[in-house]
Design a protein around this motif. Structure first.
Motif, PDB file in Angstrom:
ATOM      1  N   ALA A   1     -26.082  -8.040  -8.260  1.00 38.85           N
ATOM      2  CA  ALA A   1     -25.845  -9.230  -7.438  1.00 38.85           C
ATOM      3  C   ALA A   1     -25.712 -10.493  -8.272  1.00 38.85           C
ATOM      4  CB  ALA A   1     -26.983  -9.388  -6.423  1.00 38.85           C
TER       5      ALA A   1
ATOM      6  N   GLY B   1     -22.441 -10.829  -9.862  1.00 31.80           N
ATOM      7  CA  GLY B   1     -21.273 -10.878  -8.987  1.00 31.80           C
ATOM      8  C   GLY B   1     -20.480  -9.591  -8.907  1.00 31.80           C
TER       9      GLY B   1
ATOM     10  N   TRP C   1     -20.996 -11.259   1.554  1.00 32.14           N
ATOM     11  CA  TRP C   1     -20.921  -9.865   1.977  1.00 32.14           C
ATOM     12  C   TRP C   1     -22.304  -9.320   2.337  1.00 32.14           C
ATOM     13  CZ3 TRP C   1     -22.770  -5.038   0.888  1.00 32.14           C
ATOM     14  CH2 TRP C   1     -22.077  -3.962   1.476  1.00 32.14           C
TER      15      TRP C   1
ATOM     16  N   LYS D   1     -22.437 -16.656  -7.003  1.00 31.88           N
ATOM     17  CA  LYS D   1     -21.638 -15.460  -6.705  1.00 31.88           C
ATOM     18  C   LYS D   1     -21.442 -15.393  -5.186  1.00 31.88           C
ATOM     19  CE  LYS D   1     -21.862 -14.541 -11.073  1.00 31.88           C
ATOM     20  NZ  LYS D   1     -20.730 -14.890 -11.940  1.00 31.88           N
TER      21      LYS D   1
ATOM     22  N   GLU E   1     -19.051 -14.459  -3.185  1.00 29.18           N
ATOM     23  CA  GLU E   1     -18.520 -13.256  -2.544  1.00 29.18           C
ATOM     24  C   GLU E   1     -19.641 -12.255  -2.250  1.00 29.18           C
ATOM     25  OE1 GLU E   1     -14.731 -10.217  -3.112  1.00 29.18           O
ATOM     26  OE2 GLU E   1     -15.727 -11.021  -4.888  1.00 29.18           O
ATOM     27  N   VAL E   2     -20.549 -12.101  -3.208  1.00 31.19           N
ATOM     28  CA  VAL E   2     -21.680 -11.199  -3.020  1.00 31.19           C
ATOM     29  C   VAL E   2     -22.592 -11.715  -1.918  1.00 31.19           C
ATOM     30  CG1 VAL E   2     -23.799 -10.306  -4.070  1.00 31.19           C
ATOM     31  CG2 VAL E   2     -21.655 -10.270  -5.356  1.00 31.19           C
TER      32      VAL E   2
ATOM     33  N   LYS F   1     -22.253  -2.994  -3.240  1.00 26.63           N
ATOM     34  CA  LYS F   1     -21.941  -2.165  -2.076  1.00 26.63           C
ATOM     35  C   LYS F   1     -22.466  -0.744  -2.252  1.00 26.63           C
ATOM     36  CE  LYS F   1     -17.691  -4.565  -0.645  1.00 26.63           C
ATOM     37  NZ  LYS F   1     -16.220  -4.438  -0.473  1.00 26.63           N
TER      38      LYS F   1
ATOM     39  N   LEU G   1     -19.599  -7.064  -6.887  1.00 31.97           N
ATOM     40  CA  LEU G   1     -19.656  -6.725  -5.470  1.00 31.97           C
ATOM     41  C   LEU G   1     -19.552  -5.227  -5.216  1.00 31.97           C
ATOM     42  CD1 LEU G   1     -19.854  -7.554  -2.537  1.00 31.97           C
ATOM     43  CD2 LEU G   1     -17.385  -8.014  -2.545  1.00 31.97           C
ATOM     44  N   GLU G   2     -18.657  -4.527  -5.910  1.00 33.33           N
ATOM     45  CA  GLU G   2     -18.512  -3.093  -5.664  1.00 33.33           C
ATOM     46  C   GLU G   2     -19.794  -2.340  -6.017  1.00 33.33           C
ATOM     47  OE1 GLU G   2     -16.010  -1.689  -4.018  1.00 33.33           O
ATOM     48  OE2 GLU G   2     -15.343  -3.764  -3.798  1.00 33.33           O
TER      49      GLU G   2
END
Length: 207
Positions: A105, A108, A148, A142, A144-145, A114, A110-111
């Motif tokens: 995290a 950053g 999400w 970060k 985007e993280v 997830k 993200l994948e």
């Protein structure tokens, strides 16, 4: 039964996880499992740096190697997904209290975030600074993280994001093995000092 691993063997496993060299990791993993007649689960649980407490999941997560993380999680899901042993490994904390999810995290990735959350990582675990993974992501901008995780991660995470930011609490991608072109100013010095306190410098690797 925990496999007997030498310091060099542990270091090699951590290195391959950190650099994302899946082929070399698999070769060594298979060799060690066969030699000790142990499962991948037992091997992964034993492959931890004694001083820092970092495991292979920490290293793979810190550098965004989500494919390797997914493969390891698949192996850990035997005999069933999110079994107690698997969850204990996923949520294991290093000497600074950080889980693999913290590292994914705050960098950053993200994948990787997830994969870890889908496999059962607990986003509410806090490190020694009292920060959960999404709060570390926010400290490092970060977005985007953060967005999400707050959308998909369930209740109870918003409070962690709204906490106060203390001096020197964020980490940089450069320290975790990723490229970073941030200018060296007073703030970056504070960040570096905070890094040492959090035990995150061990996540360095080749990008």
């Amino acid at each position: 039964m925990a496999p007997k691993l030498t310091e060099d063997e542990i270091n090699d496993l951590l290195y391959y996880a950190r650099t994302g060299d899946k082929e070399e990791f698999d070769i060594l993993k298979n060799e060690l499992c066969k030699r000790g007649n142990v499962s991948v689960v037992e091997l992964v649980r034993a492959a931890r740096d004694e001083q820092s407490g970092n495991g292979v999941l920490h290293m793979a997560a810190a550098n965004g190697h989500h494919a390797l993380l997914a493969e390891l999680c698949k192996a850990l899901s035997v005999p069933s997904p999110q079994n107690p042993t698997m969850l204990s490994i996923l949520n294991s904390q290093n000497s600074a209290g950080n889980t693999a999810l913290h590292w994914a995290a705050l960098n950053g990735h993200l994948e990787s975030v997830k994969v870890l959350l889908e496999q059962g990582s607990d986003p509410t675990i806090t490190n020694q600074r009292g920060h959960d993974a999404v709060y570390e992501a926010e400290l490092n901008d970060k977005k985007e993280v953060v967005e999400w995780v707050l959308k998909e991660g369930g209740e109870g995470l918003e409070e962690g994001v709204s906490g106060e930011t203390g001096e020197g609490e964020a980490e940089t991608d450069e320290e975790m093995g990723e490229d970073d072109n941030t200018a060296e100013d007073e703030q970056s010095k504070k960040i570096a000092e905070g890094m040492k306190q959090m035990g995150l410098e061990e996540g360095k690797g080749k990008s």
